[in-house]
Motif scaffolding. Structure first.
Motif, short mmCIF file in Angstrom:
data_model
loop_
_atom_site.label_atom_id
_atom_site.label_comp_id
_atom_site.label_asym_id
_atom_site.label_seq_id
_atom_site.Cartn_x
_atom_site.Cartn_y
_atom_site.Cartn_z
N ALA A 91 -54.36 -22.78 -18.86
CA ALA A 91 -55.42 -23.78 -18.78
C ALA A 91 -56.25 -23.62 -17.50
CB ALA A 91 -54.83 -25.18 -18.89
N LEU A 92 -56.69 -22.39 -17.24
CA LEU A 92 -57.31 -22.05 -15.97
C LEU A 92 -58.63 -22.76 -15.70
CD1 LEU A 92 -56.70 -18.19 -16.00
CD2 LEU A 92 -55.41 -19.94 -14.74
N LYS A 93 -59.41 -22.98 -16.73
CA LYS A 93 -60.74 -23.55 -16.53
C LYS A 93 -60.79 -24.99 -17.02
CE LYS A 93 -63.19 -19.16 -16.87
NZ LYS A 93 -64.30 -18.46 -17.50
N ILE A 110 -49.87 -30.97 -15.53
CA ILE A 110 -49.19 -30.75 -14.26
C ILE A 110 -49.58 -29.35 -13.81
CG2 ILE A 110 -46.98 -30.47 -13.09
CD1 ILE A 110 -45.76 -32.39 -15.10
N TYR A 111 -50.24 -29.28 -12.67
CA TYR A 111 -50.71 -28.01 -12.12
C TYR A 111 -49.70 -27.50 -11.10
CZ TYR A 111 -53.62 -24.99 -9.13
OH TYR A 111 -54.12 -23.96 -8.37
N LEU A 112 -49.11 -26.35 -11.41
CA LEU A 112 -48.18 -25.69 -10.48
C LEU A 112 -49.00 -24.77 -9.58
CD1 LEU A 112 -45.17 -24.89 -12.84
CD2 LEU A 112 -45.59 -26.94 -11.45
N GLU A 113 -49.19 -25.21 -8.36
CA GLU A 113 -50.09 -24.54 -7.42
C GLU A 113 -49.31 -23.59 -6.51
OE1 GLU A 113 -53.61 -26.14 -4.61
OE2 GLU A 113 -51.65 -27.03 -4.25
N GLY A 114 -49.82 -22.35 -6.43
CA GLY A 114 -49.21 -21.38 -5.54
C GLY A 114 -50.24 -20.36 -5.08
N ASP A 115 -49.94 -19.66 -4.00
CA ASP A 115 -50.88 -18.67 -3.49
C ASP A 115 -50.63 -17.30 -4.13
OD1 ASP A 115 -48.87 -17.23 -2.00
OD2 ASP A 115 -49.05 -18.74 -0.42
N GLU A 160 -60.02 -22.76 -12.00
CA GLU A 160 -60.76 -23.93 -11.51
C GLU A 160 -59.70 -25.00 -11.29
OE1 GLU A 160 -63.62 -24.73 -14.60
OE2 GLU A 160 -64.68 -22.85 -14.23
N PRO A 161 -59.19 -25.09 -10.05
CA PRO A 161 -58.11 -26.06 -9.81
C PRO A 161 -58.53 -27.46 -10.28
CG PRO A 161 -58.42 -24.68 -7.88
CD PRO A 161 -59.57 -24.40 -8.82
N PRO A 162 -57.60 -28.14 -10.94
CA PRO A 162 -57.95 -29.47 -11.45
C PRO A 162 -58.08 -30.49 -10.32
CG PRO A 162 -55.64 -29.00 -11.84
CD PRO A 162 -56.25 -27.74 -11.29
N SER A 163 -58.90 -31.49 -10.56
CA SER A 163 -59.07 -32.58 -9.61
C SER A 163 -57.87 -33.53 -9.73
CB SER A 163 -60.37 -33.32 -9.90
OG SER A 163 -60.31 -33.88 -11.21
N GLU A 164 -57.76 -34.45 -8.77
CA GLU A 164 -56.66 -35.41 -8.77
C GLU A 164 -56.64 -36.27 -10.01
OE1 GLU A 164 -56.19 -37.85 -5.30
OE2 GLU A 164 -56.49 -36.14 -3.96
N GLU A 200 -57.53 -35.34 -12.90
CA GLU A 200 -57.33 -34.48 -14.06
C GLU A 200 -55.88 -34.03 -14.23
OE1 GLU A 200 -59.39 -30.48 -15.93
OE2 GLU A 200 -59.81 -31.01 -13.85
N ALA A 201 -55.15 -33.91 -13.12
CA ALA A 201 -53.79 -33.38 -13.19
C ALA A 201 -52.97 -33.79 -11.97
CB ALA A 201 -53.82 -31.85 -13.27
N VAL A 202 -51.67 -33.74 -12.15
CA VAL A 202 -50.73 -33.87 -11.04
C VAL A 202 -50.60 -32.47 -10.46
CG1 VAL A 202 -48.33 -34.33 -10.43
CG2 VAL A 202 -49.45 -35.72 -12.18
N THR A 203 -50.70 -32.32 -9.15
CA THR A 203 -50.55 -31.02 -8.51
C THR A 203 -49.21 -30.97 -7.78
OG1 THR A 203 -52.94 -30.74 -8.26
CG2 THR A 203 -51.53 -29.41 -6.83
N ILE A 204 -48.44 -29.92 -8.10
CA ILE A 204 -47.14 -29.72 -7.48
C ILE A 204 -47.12 -28.33 -6.86
CG2 ILE A 204 -44.63 -29.58 -7.86
CD1 ILE A 204 -45.70 -32.38 -8.49
N SER A 205 -46.80 -28.25 -5.58
CA SER A 205 -46.72 -26.96 -4.90
C SER A 205 -45.47 -26.21 -5.35
CB SER A 205 -46.67 -27.15 -3.38
OG SER A 205 -46.38 -25.92 -2.74
#
Length: 175
Positions: free
Chosen positions: A84-86, A103-108, A138-142, A144-149
């Protein structure tokens, strides 16, 4: 199985290698609902393309996103691991099913590249494909999704997801 609202429809999203399948499967198990991996819904031509190290484009994803949107509409409750990148992909997935929680799993890049290097028997190959995913992300906004590192052990990632879902009762507006 834990008490879960009947409408629980969760999409665990992020670039390849962020842990969508692992965390998604664990969430589904926790709540006693089915887990689906969006990779299983790709056409053979998409799989062949990725196996050759060629990134997918928007046109490649049209049918795939439609199939996933249909799955979200048909199931009572589920967890779906999907890039669901965009934003427009997420909008397509949510169009017929507004109660979907992302739920966006955020990593570098470095962390995820290291994870992908350890994978065997997976069609996702090469730095070019990972760079392409980060370029398209396109990282989701607050709202739009829960962001978890993902810069923490998997059990902490899972706990962060559970805390966010349970405290919000999985209401998309409150996540």
């Amino acid at each position: 199985m834990h008490n879960v609202p009947k409408h629980y429809k969760i999409v665990v999203m992020g670039v390849s290698g962020c842990g969508k399948s692992l965390i998604g499967d664990q969430l589904a198990s926790y709540f006693g609902i089915p887990f689906y991996d969006a990779d299983d819904f790709h056409s053979q031509s998409n799989v062949n393309k990725m196996a050759e190290g060629i990134p997918l484009n928007d046109e490649d994803r049209i049918g795939w996103l439609s199939d996933l949107a249909q799955l979200l509409s048909q199931e009572t409750a589920l967890v779906l691991g999907c890039s669901a990148l965009k934003r427009r992909y997420r909008e397509r997935l949510r169009r017929d099913e507004p109660n979907v929680v992302f739920i966006y799993l955020e990593g570098d890049f470095a962390t995820i590249r290291k994870r992908l290097a350890g994978r065997e028997d997976h069609y996702f190959k090469g730095d070019d494909m990972l760079q392409s995913q980060f370029a398209q992300l396109e990282p989701p906004s607050e709202d739009e999704a829960v962001t978890i590192s993902i810069d923490q052990p998997p059990e902490m990632v899972l706990q962060g997801c559970l805390d966010a879902l349970i405290s919000s009762n999985a209401s998309p507006a409150s996540c």
